[in-house]
Design an enzyme around this catalytic site. Structure first.
Site, PDB file in Angstrom:
ATOM      1  N   CYS A 106       2.907   1.427   1.302  1.00 13.92           N
ATOM      2  CA  CYS A 106       4.091   1.825   0.548  1.00 13.92           C
ATOM      3  C   CYS A 106       4.407   3.224   1.038  1.00 13.92           C
ATOM      4  O   CYS A 106       3.692   4.173   0.709  1.00 13.92           O
ATOM      5  CB  CYS A 106       3.853   1.821  -0.962  1.00 13.92           C
ATOM      6  SG  CYS A 106       5.251   2.559  -1.836  1.00 13.92           S
ATOM      7  N   CYS A 109       5.571   5.671  -2.130  1.00 19.41           N
ATOM      8  CA  CYS A 109       4.633   6.092  -3.176  1.00 19.41           C
ATOM      9  C   CYS A 109       3.361   5.245  -3.072  1.00 19.41           C
ATOM     10  O   CYS A 109       2.566   5.483  -2.181  1.00 19.41           O
ATOM     11  CB  CYS A 109       5.278   5.989  -4.564  1.00 19.41           C
ATOM     12  SG  CYS A 109       6.254   4.507  -4.839  1.00 19.41           S
ATOM     13  N   SER A 110       3.176   4.274  -3.941  1.00 21.38           N
ATOM     14  CA  SER A 110       1.931   3.506  -3.896  1.00 21.38           C
ATOM     15  C   SER A 110       2.130   2.097  -4.434  1.00 21.38           C
ATOM     16  O   SER A 110       1.224   1.548  -5.059  1.00 21.38           O
ATOM     17  CB  SER A 110       0.856   4.233  -4.704  1.00 21.38           C
ATOM     18  OG  SER A 110       1.308   4.400  -6.038  1.00 21.38           O
ATOM     19  N   CYS A 111       3.291   1.483  -4.219  1.00 21.51           N
ATOM     20  CA  CYS A 111       3.549   0.133  -4.724  1.00 21.51           C
ATOM     21  C   CYS A 111       2.508  -0.842  -4.167  1.00 21.51           C
ATOM     22  O   CYS A 111       2.196  -0.820  -2.980  1.00 21.51           O
ATOM     23  CB  CYS A 111       4.955  -0.321  -4.360  1.00 21.51           C
ATOM     24  SG  CYS A 111       6.209   0.729  -5.105  1.00 21.51           S
TER      25      CYS A 111
HETATM   26 FE    FE Z   1       5.668   2.642  -4.056  1.00 25.32          FE
END
Ligand code: FE
Length: 200
Positions: A106, A109-111
């Site tokens: 991602c 961000c951190s999906c």
């Molecule tokens: Fe994300």
């Protein structure tokens, strides 16, 4: 993988500091209560984990029809195994083959497919992983222990909040006699992110 720019006071990542600050503010305002938040975190840390995704992969290895459904609509197929929930509206499953290797990142961000894989590893959220997986995936994968033949095409999938990805790794050779449960035990979180292969 180190990621110096995400660390601030007392060695805590700045995201953790900010999250704690927002949480205490929301608690103070009566919007949320701490017990609910703890319950939510515990749910994803302890009850949901990569074992769910491993069951999905093993089923796809032994059941060609399930695999077809999984590749067509990841979330609907996962629901057949009782997996699903918030944080994943659409799940796209990408299949590794001898000539194509898939990896997930991602960049923003951190999906991550939480209901299928649980909590993402810390390195997945690091800016080093997020940028290098796009810029130089082959080199990064090699540094993470996965050296791919130059002839293998690498496809990098960028997760967003609306669509998350799950890698369907290749079934390792020599596992013909294993049961579905035994196969699931071989499947690791990293293989389903695409930074490792499954080994027998
Ligand atoms: Fe994300």
């Amino acid at each position: 993988m180190t990621d110096m720019d995400t660390t601030s006071n007392q060695g805590k990542p700045w995201q953790a500091v900010r999250t704690e600050a927002v949480e205490s503010l929301l608690v103070e305002l009566g919007v949320i209560d701490s017990a609910r938040v703890d319950e939510f975190v515990r749910h994803y840390e302890e009850k949901v984990g990569p074992k769910g995704g491993a069951r999905v992969v093993a089923r796809a290895w032994v059941d060609a029809h399930f695999k077809q459904r999984l590749l067509a609509d990841g979330l609907a197929a996962c629901a057949e195994l009782g997996l699903g929930g918030p944080e994943t509206e659409k799940l796209h499953v990408v299949e590794n083959t001898p000539t194509v290797h898939n990896a997930v990142v991602c960049t923003l961000c951190s999906c991550y497919p939480w209901p299928i894989l649980g909590v993402p590893p810390a390195w997945y959220k690091s800016s080093a992983y997020r940028s290098r997986m796009v810029r130089e995936p082959r080199r990064l994968l090699a540094e993470m222990g996965l050296s791919l033949d130059p002839s293998v095409e690498i496809r990098v999938w960028d997760s967003v909040s609306e669509i998350r990805y799950l890698v369907l790794p290749e079934r390792p050779a020599g596992t013909e006699g294993l049961s579905e449960e035994q196969l699931a035990d071989l499947v690791t979180r990293d293989a389903m992110i695409g930074v490792a292969k499954v080994t027998a």
